[in-house]
Write an enzyme that holds these catalytic residues in place. Sequence first.
Site, PDB file in Angstrom:
ATOM      1  N   ARG A  58       0.817  -1.216   0.000  1.00  0.00           N
ATOM      2  CA  ARG A  58       0.000   0.000   0.000  1.00  0.00           C
ATOM      3  C   ARG A  58       0.851   1.267   0.000  1.00  0.00           C
ATOM      4  NH1 ARG A  58      -3.670   3.059   4.054  1.00  0.00           N
ATOM      5  NH2 ARG A  58      -5.520   3.582   2.840  1.00  0.00           N
TER       6      ARG A  58
ATOM      7  N   ILE B 265      -7.454   7.221  -1.195  1.00  0.00           N
ATOM      8  CA  ILE B 265      -7.280   5.771  -1.218  1.00  0.00           C
ATOM      9  C   ILE B 265      -8.101   5.276  -0.034  1.00  0.00           C
ATOM     10  CG2 ILE B 265      -5.079   5.980   0.038  1.00  0.00           C
ATOM     11  CD1 ILE B 265      -4.149   3.417  -1.286  1.00  0.00           C
ATOM     12  N   SER B 266      -8.984   4.294  -0.270  1.00  0.00           N
ATOM     13  CA  SER B 266      -9.938   3.882   0.770  1.00  0.00           C
ATOM     14  C   SER B 266      -9.236   3.304   1.990  1.00  0.00           C
ATOM     15  CB  SER B 266     -10.888   2.830   0.228  1.00  0.00           C
ATOM     16  OG  SER B 266     -11.535   3.309  -0.901  1.00  0.00           O
ATOM     17  N   GLN B 267      -9.992   3.290   3.072  1.00  0.00           N
ATOM     18  CA  GLN B 267      -9.509   2.658   4.293  1.00  0.00           C
ATOM     19  C   GLN B 267      -9.308   1.159   4.002  1.00  0.00           C
ATOM     20  OE1 GLN B 267     -12.497   2.712   7.300  1.00  0.00           O
ATOM     21  NE2 GLN B 267     -11.117   2.060   8.922  1.00  0.00           N
ATOM     22  N   PRO B 268      -8.164   0.573   4.385  1.00  0.00           N
ATOM     23  CA  PRO B 268      -7.920  -0.840   4.068  1.00  0.00           C
ATOM     24  C   PRO B 268      -9.055  -1.765   4.522  1.00  0.00           C
ATOM     25  CG  PRO B 268      -5.938   0.169   4.926  1.00  0.00           C
ATOM     26  CD  PRO B 268      -7.003   1.201   5.028  1.00  0.00           C
TER      27      PRO B 268
END
Lengths: 262, 801
Positions: A74, A100-103
């Site tokens: 990431r 970038i989205s939350q994992p």
Amino acid sequence: MRNFLTIETSRPRFALFFILLITVAFKTPAGEDYPRQRQALVKAIEDVVIATSSYLDKEALDRRVLDAMRMVPRHLFVPKKLREVAYENRPLSIGYGQTISQPYMVAIMTDLLKPKQDHRVLEVGTGSGYQAAVLAQLTSDVFTIEIIEPLGKKARKRLHKLGYRNVQVKLGDGYYGWEEHAPFDAIVVTAAASHVPPPLVKQLKPGGRMVIPVGGAFAVQQLVLIEKDMTGAISLEQVLPVRFVPLTGKRDECEPDCKNSK
Amino acid sequence: MSPPRLSIALISAAALGYEVLLMRLFSIIQWHHFAYMLISLALLGYGASGSFLTLARHHLLPHFTTVYFINIFLFSLSSVACFIIAQHLPFNPLEAFWDPLQSIWLFTIYLLLSLPFFFAANCVGLSLSHYSTKASHIYAADLLGAGAGSIVIILLLFTVFPEQVLLLFGSLIAISAGLACYELKLHSKWIAGLVVVFVVLPWTVPQEWSKPVISPFKGLNQLLQINGTRIISEQSSPLGLVSVVESLQTPIRHAPGLSVVATQWPVEQKAIFIDGGGMSALTHYDGDRSKLAYLDQMTSALPYHLGRHDHVLILGAGGGSDILQAHYHNADRIDAVELNPHIAELVQQEYKDIPALFSQSGTTTMHVAEARGYISGSDAHYDLIQISLLDSFSASSAGLYALSESYLYTVEAFQDYLQHLNPGGYLAISRWIRNPPRDTLKLFATAIQAQVRLQVEHPALQLALIRGWQTSTLIVKNGMFNDTELNKMRRFCETRAFDIAYAPGTGKVENNRYNRLKQDHFFHAAQAFIGGKGDSFTSDYKFKLNPATDDRPYFFNFFKWRTLAEIVNLRGKGGTPMLESGYLILIVSLTQAILASFILILLPLIVGRRTARPSQLTAARIKGLIYFFMLGLAFLFIEIAFIQKFILFLHHPLYAVSVVLAAFLIFAGLGSAFSNRFAEFTKTARTIRIAVFCITALCLGYLFLVEPLFNELLAYPVTVKIAVTVILIAPLAFSMGMPFPLGLARLNETAPVEIPWVWGINGCASVISAILATITAIHLGFSAVIIFALLFYITAAATLP
């Protein structure tokens, strides 16, 4: 003079305090240890999923999904200045008003798609390319469309550099999907849309699944899962990605009719 | 020598105008709630000035003239410079829950924005000390200036873009130095030269520095990232910055709530943004009705399938989608109401060539008005009143004080709507779906309560609620639904994959079929509300669902304290959207304001040379602290409460805010000037008591009398209403202008050293008051705010220093 002396004598203690302060403020970059951080992140996601299991109707996420998340670096998908926090379980700005989205959300969304090795997946809204990379670990073909040109170009270059040969990035409007490669087993729409584009529903294979995160740039409110059954009929599920029971004193279980309707 | 009254009035006018301007600018740059917090806290510059002057007055007073001019020039400089620096800081409120660094940026912005107010307050505070025997004149100039400023800023915001107003203010403030030069009879070439420099300086700032830097996460900027998009027009007013965007390469397709099984989608559109957010679409329509078929695939289209719709009223016309929807369904007559004249103009312009719509023989009439006001003043009756995805414009958006009041969705508003329906007519309100549901459920409860108040015998038989995955539509019928209608409703929903959450005679089998929820709270809430178990459902639910009323018009407040800890714990686990940040921002602002005030008020007691400060909290000093603190609290409590009361009378938030605020400040200014006659120590106490008595009597009288009076005058033209407003406010504000300068007059005889200190106390109290008044109104209503204000006044009178 007295004051001066006081300062003189207290200097070593002051210096020690200062060093401590600096250490806390600029803690040693743990950047070199990205794989370990990645493992810790996936472990954190697993823990959250166990706590949220009743909401997701499962005790754990698909092992393959978590393995994929363990593989994708990431930190290489976020701006350089944010690498240090790349493995924190939080969304990050990637420029151009995008994130970038939350994992944790990436894991849940990917899991909801039920990806299989021979699947062909369409993603609308490439962003950094992270979601596409995770999907590329799990499926044979990923087609991803980005409307913001510089963002799409960067993602394409990044994915190529990282060796994701099964991802194709197209620059342009995702509303009409990607007709040449349709139908798709799974579609994920991360681009903000005021509605589900009808062409995308059309390009979903019978038995296919489409996931749309709904909410603001830094907060996903709900995940919408659209399923097309083998007869082509459409059904929709609104998944709350959080263990939250709005009504106190009630059991947080799915209602019987909800289960029956599946 | 006389104090520089004109100069002080201009400084105060600029300070108030600047406050409103900052609110406007930061509403464009960020989001309204955060703008509110930033500006509220920045006003603590007044409190900081009090502490600073208390500590430094011995150094400053001997050089009054020099210090006064320096502060004017610093006010001028900082008003432009601090905004420019603040807006370029990388503060992103959306990341506040994720990134601890954001709080540092936030704090930096507080400091930067408080500087201009600090310098402005220094000018007034220093003058109060220097001309302590003429405090009432200075306070009068301060209030009169602020009153004028509150009108001028609204006029300016209607005529020029806010960034130009900013530069204009930079110059205006410098001109106040020129005025002071004239009033103080100074003949200094240096000062004259500096005035010219500071008048010109703002206009040398590059345009891109002062233009609002809109957050990249706002819809406008996100859309502009796409190739081929461009802003084709921008118009600004106090109601918002309206930007129209066209996209030459990628079509814009905005159709919120479109059915997931729809096969048609919007034709060519332009996007309209207000303050860079809240996108709506201006759909290109060439007269071919079939191209509008997608508008029939939304939950809001349901009422057109149920019965006749000869006369349709659309509240909140926005980009005109609802007008086109009514047109698609062959409505004979459409009245569309839009508050923002720029948006109304855009819609009329877009469809001017469609004879069926806006021509003389066309069906549609556009009214530029506030929705609730329009319906209250109308004697027409409609077959359908349609309110789709409309969030109210409230006083807060104009940049003044209040947070999210909405008179559109109160019980009384529903009564108004229902009373304007023809027999068999429908009220249809569509909202975004939130998961877990909040506003839709509150609307359902509100509809029932309004029906009960209207003595509808079977409310449950006149209600229906349907939902898609994105929007819900609540329908209240003026009459009971019949079987034909219910069958049509079922067919409508089945063909569009919508669920019936509630309709008379429908059971659990018919809901949660197409848009499946783990727990269907729409259904359960509806059942509880119609079954008379609404109270227990509301108390068990983790969001506040109690209907809003005109006295407590906070429809958008869903926050419950007991869920805070749970939601904060769920922060990293998808829980952030559950947090109702509006109310929390109020609480955070209040906490910060109280802490900062505590420090600012006590700081002069513990820092600095012992001879130069009020060294300890003696009984007299505590009395003084309470007196001036209470006055600060009370003044704004009354002002804010009456702004809200008069919004319902004047029916336009901007008129109400400008007229009420200006009237309060100007008449209080006159009261202050008049109070000078009683400034003699022996007379002050008695005059203060009389003033407080008048305030109490008038407020109590108004609490009971204004509502019947307003109802009597409902149909009168707005000019008459404005005159009545001013006449009602005049004696109240006049009395409210007296206690502060009279208190200062007493202090001047006993402890003149404390004058800047109490000036700061009053400043701090005003900041706390503005926030506390809103919190009080949320919990207890605006009538309670007035009662509290009276208690504050009575406490002040009892603790006269």
